[in-house]
Design a protein around this motif. Structure first.
Motif, PDB file in Angstrom:
ATOM      1  N   VAL A   1      -1.006  -1.049  22.172  1.00 18.49           N
ATOM      2  CA  VAL A   1      -1.378  -2.080  22.334  1.00 18.49           C
ATOM      3  C   VAL A   1      -0.861  -3.028  22.867  1.00 18.49           C
ATOM      4  O   VAL A   1       0.296  -3.759  22.895  1.00 18.49           O
ATOM      5  N   ALA A   2      -2.108  -4.308  23.147  1.00 17.61           N
ATOM      6  CA  ALA A   2      -1.475  -5.793  23.285  1.00 17.61           C
ATOM      7  C   ALA A   2      -1.727  -6.727  22.397  1.00 17.61           C
ATOM      8  O   ALA A   2      -2.348  -6.859  21.583  1.00 17.61           O
ATOM      9  N   ILE A   3      -0.631  -8.129  23.017  1.00 18.03           N
ATOM     10  CA  ILE A   3      -0.260  -8.335  21.782  1.00 18.03           C
ATOM     11  C   ILE A   3      -0.670 -10.254  21.713  1.00 18.03           C
ATOM     12  O   ILE A   3       0.122 -10.577  22.780  1.00 18.03           O
TER      13      ILE A   3
ATOM     14  N   GLY B   1       1.887 -12.250  15.329  1.00 16.55           N
ATOM     15  CA  GLY B   1       1.594 -11.342  16.281  1.00 16.55           C
ATOM     16  C   GLY B   1       3.270 -10.721  16.620  1.00 16.55           C
ATOM     17  O   GLY B   1       3.699  -9.152  17.318  1.00 16.55           O
ATOM     18  N   GLY B   2       4.501 -11.477  16.601  1.00 15.49           N
ATOM     19  CA  GLY B   2       5.086 -11.205  17.115  1.00 15.49           C
ATOM     20  C   GLY B   2       6.027  -9.479  16.067  1.00 15.49           C
ATOM     21  O   GLY B   2       6.528  -9.135  16.674  1.00 15.49           O
ATOM     22  N   LEU B   3       5.306 -10.386  14.226  1.00 14.25           N
ATOM     23  CA  LEU B   3       5.613  -9.208  14.235  1.00 14.25           C
ATOM     24  C   LEU B   3       5.315  -8.170  13.852  1.00 14.25           C
ATOM     25  O   LEU B   3       5.886  -6.749  14.139  1.00 14.25           O
ATOM     26  N   ILE B   4       3.900  -8.391  13.895  1.00 18.93           N
ATOM     27  CA  ILE B   4       2.972  -6.752  14.789  1.00 18.93           C
ATOM     28  C   ILE B   4       3.991  -5.685  15.622  1.00 18.93           C
ATOM     29  O   ILE B   4       3.843  -4.580  15.293  1.00 18.93           O
TER      30      ILE B   4
ATOM     31  N   LYS C   1       0.212   2.112   9.090  1.00 18.97           N
ATOM     32  CA  LYS C   1       0.819   2.331   7.787  1.00 18.97           C
ATOM     33  C   LYS C   1       1.903   2.847   8.392  1.00 18.97           C
ATOM     34  O   LYS C   1       3.099   2.460   7.941  1.00 18.97           O
ATOM     35  N   ASP C   2       1.709   3.411   9.498  1.00 13.84           N
ATOM     36  CA  ASP C   2       3.236   4.572   9.502  1.00 13.84           C
ATOM     37  C   ASP C   2       4.595   3.779  10.217  1.00 13.84           C
ATOM     38  O   ASP C   2       4.522   3.524  10.515  1.00 13.84           O
ATOM     39  N   ALA C   3       4.448   2.365  10.883  1.00 14.52           N
ATOM     40  CA  ALA C   3       5.112   1.056  11.757  1.00 14.52           C
ATOM     41  C   ALA C   3       5.387   0.793  10.433  1.00 14.52           C
ATOM     42  O   ALA C   3       6.244  -0.480  10.343  1.00 14.52           O
ATOM     43  N   GLY C   4       4.762   0.653   8.985  1.00 13.40           N
ATOM     44  CA  GLY C   4       5.347  -0.018   8.032  1.00 13.40           C
ATOM     45  C   GLY C   4       4.641  -0.911   7.174  1.00 13.40           C
ATOM     46  O   GLY C   4       4.655  -2.130   6.624  1.00 13.40           O
ATOM     47  N   LEU C   5       3.010  -1.134   8.009  1.00 13.45           N
ATOM     48  CA  LEU C   5       1.907  -2.071   7.377  1.00 13.45           C
ATOM     49  C   LEU C   5       1.356  -2.135   6.598  1.00 13.45           C
ATOM     50  O   LEU C   5       1.150  -0.667   6.326  1.00 13.45           O
TER      51      LEU C   5
END
Length: 294
Positions: A8-10, A17-20, A163-167
């Motif tokens: 994934v690119a941010i 973006g930093g949080l994601i 979702k698995d990442a917590g979002l």
């Protein structure tokens, strides 16, 4: 739990973006942050450092570059609207490959602009509700008790990995309604907190009459476009928001940075004009903020 690893690119590893990017990297995905040379150097050296009441304090190792040089599964576009045109030079259309492009910008107009720049079918409209701020290159303060993403496309597998990442992730069938749900809250929130340099707790108490008027105006515009938004639903979110919550526009104004007035207020006024909806108080707020910014 989903185990497939994504790349994934941010584009714009600031607060959002930093949080994601940090959450995805912590979840085992490969994350490439795209930024200027100074930020790129910091991220390569120190990673993304997050302070969050919801996710805890942690550091995530990420890759960083000034330009995307390989195909990815997804590109999150998380720059400010004011910086979008210049930032897109970091992501050449050919570099995206078959990946999706997910803009999490404020306003409405950016989706059409991105669909002109990249293959239209690969641009997945999205929104996010979060309060997250870049306090220094690579340092992210996440201060809201939520980070909720909505995506207007049947991207079930991608959503599952987020979702698995917590979002928190919701898939929406109606892109217009999704964008207006966000803007109907964001526009009064940004315009009023910035105009009066006050957090949401003050706006919903000391400025409540003006807040109610602006909500009526903006939700009337939303309904004129076909989005089923009500002032009551938006007010409920206002009344539940953390008292000290500030808008990103307010923070930009406090720091002397350019504000996203056209992307947020301008988008509402353009839609109002197109549909013949009168918005005198919203127009006044936009004019007053424009005069301050000029």
């Amino acid at each position: 739990m989903t185990t497939t690893i994504m790349t994934v690119a941010i584009l714009g590893p600031g607060g959002v973006g930093g949080l994601i990017g940090a959450l995805l990297a912590r979840g085992g995905h490969r994350v490439i942050c795209l930024a200027g040379e100074e930020t790129t150097a910091v991220l390569r050296r120190e990673g993304l450092r997050v302070r969050s009441g919801q996710y805890g304090d942690f550091t995530a190792r990420v890759e960083a570059d000034t330009e995307l040089r390989e195909p990815v599964d997804a590109v999150f576009v998380t720059v400010k609207q004011t910086a979008l045109s210049a930032a897109l030079e970091r992501v050449p259309p050919q570099a995206v490959g078959d990946g999706i492009v997910v803009p999490l910008l404020n306003g409405l107009d950016h989706v059409a602009a991105l669909r002109q720049h990249y293959p239209a079918a690969q641009v997945v409209a999205g929104t996010i509700k979060v309060e997250a701020t870049r306090t220094a290159p690579g340092q992210i303060a996440h201060t809201s008790p939520f980070a909720s993403i909505e995506l207007a496309a049947p991207v079930d597998d991608f959503a599952a990995r987020l979702k698995d990442a917590g979002l928190a992730v919701t898939l929406r069938p109606d892109e217009g309604a999704m964008l207006w749900d966000k803007l109907a809250f964001l526009a009064p929130f940004a315009l009023l907190t910035t105009r009066y340099q006050a957090a949401v707790g003050t706006i919903r108490t000391e400025r409540r009459a003006e807040l109610l008027t602006v909500l009526d105006e903006i939700t009337a515009v939303a309904r004129a476009t076909g989005a089923p938004v009500t002032a009551e639903a938006v007010l409920d979110f206002f009344d539940r928001a953390p008292e000290g919550m500030k808008s990103s526009m307010q923070r930009d104004a406090e720091a002397g940075r350019a504000i996203e007035l056209d992307a947020i207020g301008g988008a509402v006024l353009r839609a109002a004009a197109a549909h013949g909806v009168d918005t005198p108080v919203t127009s006044r707020l936009v004019a007053e903020l424009g005069a301050k910014a000029s």
